[in-house]
Write an enzyme that holds these catalytic residues in place. Structure first.
Site, PDB file in Angstrom:
ATOM      1  N   ASN A  49       6.801  -3.641  13.924  1.00  0.00           N
ATOM      2  CA  ASN A  49       7.516  -2.668  13.100  1.00  0.00           C
ATOM      3  C   ASN A  49       8.743  -2.095  13.805  1.00  0.00           C
ATOM      4  O   ASN A  49       9.719  -1.724  13.162  1.00  0.00           O
ATOM      5  CB  ASN A  49       6.578  -1.535  12.669  1.00  0.00           C
ATOM      6  CG  ASN A  49       5.648  -1.987  11.549  1.00  0.00           C
ATOM      7  OD1 ASN A  49       5.927  -2.993  10.885  1.00  0.00           O
ATOM      8  ND2 ASN A  49       4.561  -1.292  11.343  1.00  0.00           N
ATOM      9  N   SER A 102      -0.478   1.892  11.264  1.00  0.00           N
ATOM     10  CA  SER A 102       0.765   1.152  11.488  1.00  0.00           C
ATOM     11  C   SER A 102       1.807   2.007  12.205  1.00  0.00           C
ATOM     12  O   SER A 102       2.789   1.467  12.704  1.00  0.00           O
ATOM     13  CB  SER A 102       1.336   0.610  10.184  1.00  0.00           C
ATOM     14  OG  SER A 102       1.003   1.398   9.109  1.00  0.00           O
ATOM     15  N   GLU A 112      -1.703  -7.616  15.595  1.00  0.00           N
ATOM     16  CA  GLU A 112      -1.147  -6.975  16.778  1.00  0.00           C
ATOM     17  C   GLU A 112      -2.238  -6.080  17.372  1.00  0.00           C
ATOM     18  O   GLU A 112      -2.747  -5.186  16.694  1.00  0.00           O
ATOM     19  CB  GLU A 112       0.042  -6.128  16.290  1.00  0.00           C
ATOM     20  CG  GLU A 112       1.037  -5.749  17.307  1.00  0.00           C
ATOM     21  CD  GLU A 112       2.258  -5.083  16.652  1.00  0.00           C
ATOM     22  OE1 GLU A 112       2.220  -4.705  15.463  1.00  0.00           O
ATOM     23  OE2 GLU A 112       3.262  -4.933  17.350  1.00  0.00           O
ATOM     24  N   HIS A 167      -3.919  -4.023  14.562  1.00  0.00           N
ATOM     25  CA  HIS A 167      -2.961  -3.825  13.475  1.00  0.00           C
ATOM     26  C   HIS A 167      -2.795  -5.107  12.670  1.00  0.00           C
ATOM     27  O   HIS A 167      -2.215  -6.086  13.149  1.00  0.00           O
ATOM     28  CB  HIS A 167      -1.621  -3.378  14.076  1.00  0.00           C
ATOM     29  CG  HIS A 167      -0.550  -3.129  13.068  1.00  0.00           C
ATOM     30  ND1 HIS A 167       0.776  -3.391  13.308  1.00  0.00           N
ATOM     31  CD2 HIS A 167      -0.601  -2.641  11.798  1.00  0.00           C
ATOM     32  CE1 HIS A 167       1.481  -3.079  12.249  1.00  0.00           C
ATOM     33  NE2 HIS A 167       0.675  -2.619  11.326  1.00  0.00           N
TER      34      HIS A 167
HETATM   35  P1  NAD Z   1      -4.978   2.653   0.988  1.00  0.00           P
HETATM   36  O1  NAD Z   1      -4.540   3.992   0.517  1.00  0.00           O
HETATM   37  O2  NAD Z   1      -4.873   1.497   0.098  1.00  0.00           O
HETATM   38  O3  NAD Z   1      -6.509   2.760   1.451  1.00  0.00           O
HETATM   39  C1  NAD Z   1      -7.060   3.778   2.201  1.00  0.00           C
HETATM   40  C2  NAD Z   1      -8.512   3.917   1.782  1.00  0.00           C
HETATM   41  O4  NAD Z   1      -9.176   4.790   2.667  1.00  0.00           O
HETATM   42  C3  NAD Z   1      -8.693   4.481   0.381  1.00  0.00           C
HETATM   43  O5  NAD Z   1      -9.521   3.618  -0.361  1.00  0.00           O
HETATM   44  C4  NAD Z   1      -9.349   5.829   0.630  1.00  0.00           C
HETATM   45  O6  NAD Z   1     -10.249   6.194  -0.401  1.00  0.00           O
HETATM   46  C5  NAD Z   1     -10.079   5.578   1.923  1.00  0.00           C
HETATM   47  N1  NAD Z   1     -10.380   6.789   2.664  1.00  0.00           N
HETATM   48  C6  NAD Z   1      -9.579   7.861   2.869  1.00  0.00           C
HETATM   49  N2  NAD Z   1     -10.224   8.756   3.605  1.00  0.00           N
HETATM   50  C7  NAD Z   1     -11.449   8.272   3.878  1.00  0.00           C
HETATM   51  C8  NAD Z   1     -12.570   8.753   4.600  1.00  0.00           C
HETATM   52  N3  NAD Z   1     -12.541   9.948   5.182  1.00  0.00           N
HETATM   53  N4  NAD Z   1     -13.664   7.962   4.676  1.00  0.00           N
HETATM   54  C9  NAD Z   1     -13.680   6.763   4.088  1.00  0.00           C
HETATM   55  N5  NAD Z   1     -12.649   6.272   3.389  1.00  0.00           N
HETATM   56  C10 NAD Z   1     -11.552   7.015   3.283  1.00  0.00           C
HETATM   57  O7  NAD Z   1      -4.199   2.415   2.355  1.00  0.00           O
HETATM   58  P2  NAD Z   1      -3.916   1.048   3.094  1.00  0.00           P
HETATM   59  O8  NAD Z   1      -2.593   0.543   2.678  1.00  0.00           O
HETATM   60  O9  NAD Z   1      -5.100   0.182   2.979  1.00  0.00           O
HETATM   61  O10 NAD Z   1      -3.744   1.554   4.601  1.00  0.00           O
HETATM   62  C11 NAD Z   1      -4.838   1.920   5.386  1.00  0.00           C
HETATM   63  C12 NAD Z   1      -4.417   1.999   6.843  1.00  0.00           C
HETATM   64  O11 NAD Z   1      -3.856   0.756   7.233  1.00  0.00           O
HETATM   65  C13 NAD Z   1      -3.340   3.041   7.140  1.00  0.00           C
HETATM   66  O12 NAD Z   1      -3.577   3.571   8.424  1.00  0.00           O
HETATM   67  C14 NAD Z   1      -2.053   2.232   7.146  1.00  0.00           C
HETATM   68  O13 NAD Z   1      -1.048   2.812   7.932  1.00  0.00           O
HETATM   69  C15 NAD Z   1      -2.540   0.955   7.756  1.00  0.00           C
HETATM   70  N6  NAD Z   1      -1.729  -0.229   7.454  1.00  0.00           N
HETATM   71  C16 NAD Z   1      -1.220  -0.434   6.215  1.00  0.00           C
HETATM   72  C17 NAD Z   1      -0.472  -1.558   5.955  1.00  0.00           C
HETATM   73  C18 NAD Z   1       0.089  -1.814   4.576  1.00  0.00           C
HETATM   74  O14 NAD Z   1       0.945  -2.686   4.429  1.00  0.00           O
HETATM   75  N7  NAD Z   1      -0.390  -1.120   3.556  1.00  0.00           N
HETATM   76  C19 NAD Z   1      -0.241  -2.487   6.975  1.00  0.00           C
HETATM   77  C20 NAD Z   1      -0.789  -2.280   8.225  1.00  0.00           C
HETATM   78  C21 NAD Z   1      -1.537  -1.143   8.456  1.00  0.00           C
END
Ligand code: NAD
Length: 728
Positions: A510, A439, A472, A460
């Site tokens: 964003n 994001s 996006e 995204h």
């Molecule tokens: P989260 O912490 O809930 O999930 C991340 C997951 O990735 C975890 O389960 C973790 O164990 C796993 N992980 C970490 N390293 C890893 C690896 N090397 N191999 C495999 N799995 C691995 O985070 P999230 O909120 O789901 O966000 C994930 C991505 O999405 C981020 O880049 C975030 O910026 C983006 N994002 C988040 C949102 C939001 O609202 N939370 C919205 C849009 C985009």
């Protein structure tokens, strides 16, 4: 070739069949009305015809509604006096439907021929208003069919008698969810609600039989002594309904949606007069709505342009890139949702996380979703097995073999993402497209870890993935056309709406939301009453005030983003005042909804109760409060100026995406049609002058960008200067 044809059978039933040429579903246009009117007139005049059935030549549907492209342009094509032209056009439409309803009866209700509607299925908008003018509605027992009047969802209301007839048929109270919320029902529920009359296996045969049975054809409202079900406004029961409806509509719309108000007025005023006068009143209010720029802007963004983007208006000319097997890396909140929506679309999914437990937890999100669907009778156990059968939860990257798309959703960390990119590349084929769901991190930067920047892209999603309709798509500097096409085809498969933007800090959504939140927080620090900030936002049509929004997305996320932005921007970082409040809240442990405490207070069940009273101890509310309009202008300009800058910086390549993305992505005042439509509505000269005045009072961030200054000087409109058809 006309869309309506008529054939009289041996029994003397004239069957008028609607079959819009070149479309899978019938849509109504001006010519269609004229043809329908002529054919009904001929059948009524023909002594050999005993009755008429109006049906559709399309399998499974009667009609999808009016051609909204025509409605959007009605005002422009209505001549020098558009209100008069529109009103007369609407009354012509009423004339056609009223002639069907009266079917040749005299004013003593004598004579006439029965006219039935035979619906093979879906009947929406004008596709239901025509049947409502008929004497009886038969519909096929087709559970997939949708029956209703969804006009309100695109900023208008049923203006071809649907409002007046439905209220007279069912009563105002029963009709209100159908009219005010655009609620659709399957045929059985529509019959139970009293919208249609019969659900049968063969609607055409049943309708023919009915018209030959010498039925009574006088509508209740054409009978002497007609009483509206549930009571008219001057009846004690009716009075309660109307008082309640008025309060409810204002509560839900905050008075910013002209269509909801106009609908209510048409119903209230129409309920007190005879039918033909009520129709005129409905036509006046409908004209009023069509004259309001809000309705044409809403139709343009929420229907015409949204659909154009979904159908690939900005898709590069590359062969079909339908996704067969997607690898989702990271089974956290986002990954779990991405796996769910992909499997629901029938795509095979490999869901990977660091531990089997985490991967399984991600998959269980789909299990829970399907279980809820089964409980609500929206899904079956078979469907659940089928969807779950498509998801493989594992830690083994080798399972990614054969994937044609990867969506990475691991921690927001350049190093972790780079490591994952390399691991994936070791197993997938050379054609696989790699997408990141980051994001905040620049796509071009992340692409450096890839061995093929052309095949690296941002997809995204917004949270929660299954509910949010916008996706996006972000092009890095090296991203190629096939990656864009792949992302667009994928978004189409999962039935969401895409926008494609160029890579820049915070992409598009964003970059607009963060200044909105920041402006709200800045006002807290200045001593503006938090309730004023929140209510001003809602009164201008934002779904959440900025303080509620930061509570929902979490205050620690805000802190994280602020720190990362500051590190990247150095001295140019503009939001020190905001950070003071934000960091203090985080230090206090008030992280928002997730900690049950933030700018709002929450009860033990997590329900938001009120604004946090303790905030005033740290940031006292000033004696002098700004005008609500000034607060609204600050909150709106914080967002729309970013949209303008996004055009200037070529982040937004098509203004349609700026508007559609804003409404679907963060709920930007939908009544306006989006930030750029809003600027066109208020006029660029006023916008430049107003925001420059804000800049003098509150700081440089409000200074009109050069593009806005230029457009203001020339009195230009965004939809004039940036013709979307050319930009696409
Ligand atoms: P989260 O912490 O809930 O999930 C991340 C997951 O990735 C975890 O389960 C973790 O164990 C796993 N992980 C970490 N390293 C890893 C690896 N090397 N191999 C495999 N799995 C691995 O985070 P999230 O909120 O789901 O966000 C994930 C991505 O999405 C981020 O880049 C975030 O910026 C983006 N994002 C988040 C949102 C939001 O609202 N939370 C919205 C849009 C985009």
């Amino acid at each position: 070739m006309t869309d309506f044809t008529s054939k009289t059978d041996a029994d003397g039933v004239a069957v008028i069949t609607w079959d819009t040429q070149g479309k899978s579903m019938n849509v109504m246009n001006q010519q269609g009305f004229e043809d329908l009117d002529r054919l009904v007139g001929e059948a009524l005049d023909d002594d050999a015809v005993k009755g008429i059935v109006i049906t559709s030549g399309k399998e499974g549907s009667f009609a999808g509604g009016m051609d909204l492209n025509i409605i959007a342009k009605m005002k422009d094509s209505a001549g020098d006096n558009p209100a008069k032209g529109l009103f007369e056009g609407v009354m012509d439409m009423h004339g056609v439907l009223r002639r069907i309803e009266r079917a040749g009866m005299d004013d003593k209700n004598k004579g006439g021929k029965p006219i039935a509607a035979a619906l093979p299925g879906t009947a929406l908008g004008i596709g239901l208003e025509i049947p409502l003018a008929c004497h009886r509605i038969f519909c096929a027992d087709n559970p997939k069919a949708k029956i209703g009047l969804p006009e309100i969802l695109v900023g208008i209301f049923p203006g071809a008698g649907g409002t007046t007839r439905l209220v007279r048929k069912m009563g105002a109270m029963a009709a209100s969810p159908l009219l005010l919320e655009g609620k659709l029902n399957d045929p059985k529920k529509a019959k139970m609600a009293g919208v249609i009359d019969e659900v049968v296996d063969d609607p055409l045969a049943a309708a023919k039989e009915w018209v030959l049975s010498s039925p009574s054809i006088v509508k209740p409202w054409d009978e002497k002594g007609y009483k509206m079900p549930g009571g008219a406004p001057y009846h004690p029961a009716g009075f309660m309904t109307f008082v309640g409806a008025s309060a409810m509509v204002n509560g839900k719309t905050q008075g910013v949606y002209p269509a909801a108000k106009a609908l209510l007025s048409a119903v209230y005023e129409g309920a007190m007069v005879p039918f033909d006068t009520a129709i005129k009143i409905e036509a006046r209010w409908f004209t009023n709505v069509l004259m309001n720029p809000s309705s044409s802007n809403m139709i343009r963004s929420l229907f015409i342009n949204k659909e154009a983007l979904e159908k690939g208006a900005v898709r590069p000319d590359v062969p079909d890139q339908k996704v067969q097997k997607v690898g989702v890396i990271g089974a956290g909140m986002m990954g779990a949702g991405i796996a769910l929506v992909s499997a629901l679309a029938g795509i095979e999914v490999v869901l990977i996380d660091n531990s089997q437990e985490a991967a399984d937890k991600g998959k269980s999100y789909t299990t829970d979703y399907m279980d809820k669907g089964i409980a609500r009778k929206k899904a079956t156990p078979e469907k659940k097995d089928q969807v779950l059968g498509l998801i493989t939860a594992t830690t083994d990257y080798a399972a990614l073999e054969g994937c044609d798309l990867i969506v990475e959703a691991v921690f927001e960390d350049v190093g972790v993402k780079a490591e994952v990119t390399e691991k994936v590349q070791a197993v997938v084929g050379p054609d696989c497209i790699f997408a990141t769901n980051t994001s905040t991190l620049p796509i071009t930067e992340l692409a450096k870890a890839s061995n093929n920047e052309e095949q690296f892209i941002g997809i995204h999603f917004f949270s929660p993935v299954d509910k949010m309709m916008l996706v996006e798509i972000i092009k890095g500097k090296g991203t190629g056309d096939r990656a864009v096409a792949k992302a667009l085809d994928y978004v189409r498969e999962i039935r969401k709406t895409p926008i494609v933007v160029n890579d820049a800090r915070f992409f598009y959504a964003n970059r607009c939301i963060i200044p909105y939140i920041n402006e709200g927080i800045r006002m807290v620090k200045e001593g503006v009453a938090p309730a004023l900030i929140e209510n001003a936002a809602k009164l201008v049509g934002m779904p959440l005030g900025p303080l509620q929004l930061v509570d929902e997305t979490s205050i620690d996320l805000g802190v994280k983003i602020a720190k990362a932005t500051k590190a990247a921007m150095g001295d140019a970082y503009p939001d020190g005042a905001v950070d003071e409040v934000l960091f203090w809240m985080a230090d206090e442990g008030r992280l928002g909804r997730k900690s049950n405490s933030g700018f709002y207070e929450y009860d033990e069940k997590g329900k938001r109760t009120q604004l946090w009273t303790g905030l005033g101890d740290k940031y006292p509310v000033s004696d002098e409060q700004p005008d609500v309009t000034e607060v609204q202008n600050r909150l709106l300009f914080a967002q729309v100026l970013e949209a303008v800058r996004a055009i200037e910086e070529d982040v937004l390549m098509d203004i349609r995406e700026g508007d559609v993305g804003a409404i679907l992505g963060w709920g930007f005042a939908p009544w306006s049609g989006g930030p750029l439509s809003w600027l066109d509505m208020v006029g660029t000269p006023w916008a430049a002058e107003t925001t420059n005045a804000l800049a003098e009072k509150y700081g440089e961030r409000f200074k009109a960008p050069a593009l806005l200054e230029d457009m203001a000087a020339k009195n230009q409109q965004f939809y004039g200067r940036f013709d979307p058809a050319k930009a696409a």
